[in-house]
Design a protein around this motif. Structure first.
Motif, short mmCIF file in Angstrom:
data_model
loop_
_atom_site.label_atom_id
_atom_site.label_comp_id
_atom_site.label_asym_id
_atom_site.label_seq_id
_atom_site.Cartn_x
_atom_site.Cartn_y
_atom_site.Cartn_z
N PRO A 284 10.13 -13.27 32.46
CA PRO A 284 11.25 -12.41 32.04
C PRO A 284 11.30 -11.09 32.82
N ALA A 285 10.13 -10.54 33.14
CA ALA A 285 10.11 -9.29 33.91
C ALA A 285 10.64 -9.52 35.32
N GLU A 286 10.26 -10.62 35.94
CA GLU A 286 10.76 -10.93 37.29
C GLU A 286 12.27 -11.13 37.26
N TYR A 287 12.75 -11.80 36.23
CA TYR A 287 14.19 -12.02 36.11
C TYR A 287 14.93 -10.69 35.93
N GLY A 288 14.42 -9.84 35.06
CA GLY A 288 15.04 -8.52 34.84
C GLY A 288 15.03 -7.68 36.10
N PHE A 289 13.92 -7.74 36.84
CA PHE A 289 13.84 -6.99 38.09
C PHE A 289 14.85 -7.51 39.09
N ALA A 290 15.04 -8.81 39.15
CA ALA A 290 16.03 -9.38 40.06
C ALA A 290 17.43 -8.89 39.70
N LEU A 291 17.74 -8.85 38.40
CA LEU A 291 19.05 -8.34 37.97
C LEU A 291 19.22 -6.88 38.39
N MET A 292 18.18 -6.09 38.20
CA MET A 292 18.24 -4.68 38.56
C MET A 292 18.38 -4.49 40.07
N SER A 293 17.72 -5.34 40.84
CA SER A 293 17.71 -5.17 42.29
C SER A 293 19.11 -5.27 42.89
N LYS A 294 20.00 -6.00 42.25
CA LYS A 294 21.39 -6.08 42.72
C LYS A 294 22.01 -4.68 42.76
N HIS A 295 21.73 -3.90 41.74
CA HIS A 295 22.28 -2.54 41.67
C HIS A 295 21.58 -1.60 42.65
N VAL A 296 20.29 -1.81 42.85
CA VAL A 296 19.54 -1.01 43.83
C VAL A 296 20.10 -1.25 45.23
N LEU A 297 20.36 -2.51 45.57
CA LEU A 297 20.90 -2.83 46.88
C LEU A 297 22.30 -2.26 47.07
N ALA A 298 23.11 -2.31 46.03
CA ALA A 298 24.46 -1.74 46.11
C ALA A 298 24.39 -0.23 46.31
N LEU A 299 23.46 0.42 45.62
CA LEU A 299 23.28 1.87 45.79
C LEU A 299 22.78 2.18 47.19
N GLN A 300 21.88 1.35 47.70
CA GLN A 300 21.36 1.56 49.06
C GLN A 300 22.49 1.55 50.08
N LYS A 301 23.45 0.65 49.92
CA LYS A 301 24.58 0.58 50.86
C LYS A 301 25.37 1.89 50.86
N LEU A 302 25.50 2.50 49.70
CA LEU A 302 26.25 3.76 49.61
C LEU A 302 25.51 4.90 50.30
N ILE B 177 23.48 3.81 39.13
CA ILE B 177 22.33 4.54 38.60
C ILE B 177 22.16 4.27 37.11
N THR B 178 23.26 4.26 36.38
CA THR B 178 23.19 3.96 34.94
C THR B 178 22.63 2.56 34.72
N ASP B 179 23.14 1.59 35.46
CA ASP B 179 22.65 0.22 35.29
C ASP B 179 21.19 0.08 35.68
N ILE B 180 20.78 0.74 36.76
CA ILE B 180 19.37 0.70 37.19
C ILE B 180 18.48 1.27 36.10
N ARG B 181 18.85 2.43 35.59
CA ARG B 181 18.02 3.07 34.55
C ARG B 181 17.99 2.23 33.28
N ASN B 182 19.11 1.60 32.93
CA ASN B 182 19.14 0.75 31.74
C ASN B 182 18.27 -0.49 31.93
#
Length: 105
Positions: free
Chosen positions: A51-69, A87-92
């Motif tokens: 479950p932690a790996e799955y949650g991290f994968a979900l979060m990483s989508k937002h990290v990558l999108a932020l990186q592009k910006l 940032i809100t989604d990453i923190r959540n």
């Protein structure tokens, strides 16, 4: 732009209130029962990971999108809205991951 202690405290208060509102409003659409972490466990089983790996994968989508910006030389008004969202989604997701870890000990 200089950020005073007062501005920092005000922005942090706004950010936390926004994060809470998002977690509360979206929570039931992302879980199948009264357990708000159901989809972390179901997604982990589907993807054959923890479950932690799955949650991290979900979060990483937002990290990558932020990186592009961060590579943009000019930030448009619409980009600032995206930054807030990412940032809100990453923190959540970080908070939800904390709950996953707490439940797994």
């Amino acid at each position: 732009m200089a950020i005073t202690d007062k501005m920092l405290e005000d922005k942090l208060t706004e950010q936390v209130a926004h994060e809470k509102a998002i977690l509360v409003s979206r929570g039931h659409s992302y879980s199948n029962s009264h357990n708000r972490l159901d989809n972390f466990y179901a997604g982990a089983a589907l993807n054959q990971c923890t479950p932690a790996e799955y949650g991290f994968a979900l979060m990483s989508k937002h990290v990558l999108a932020l990186q592009k910006l961060t590579s943009k030389t000019e930030i448009a008004e619409g980009d600032l809205i995206k930054v807030q969202e990412y940032i809100t989604d990453i923190r959540n997701y970080c908070f939800l991951l904390k709950l996953v870890f707490m439940g797994e000990r």
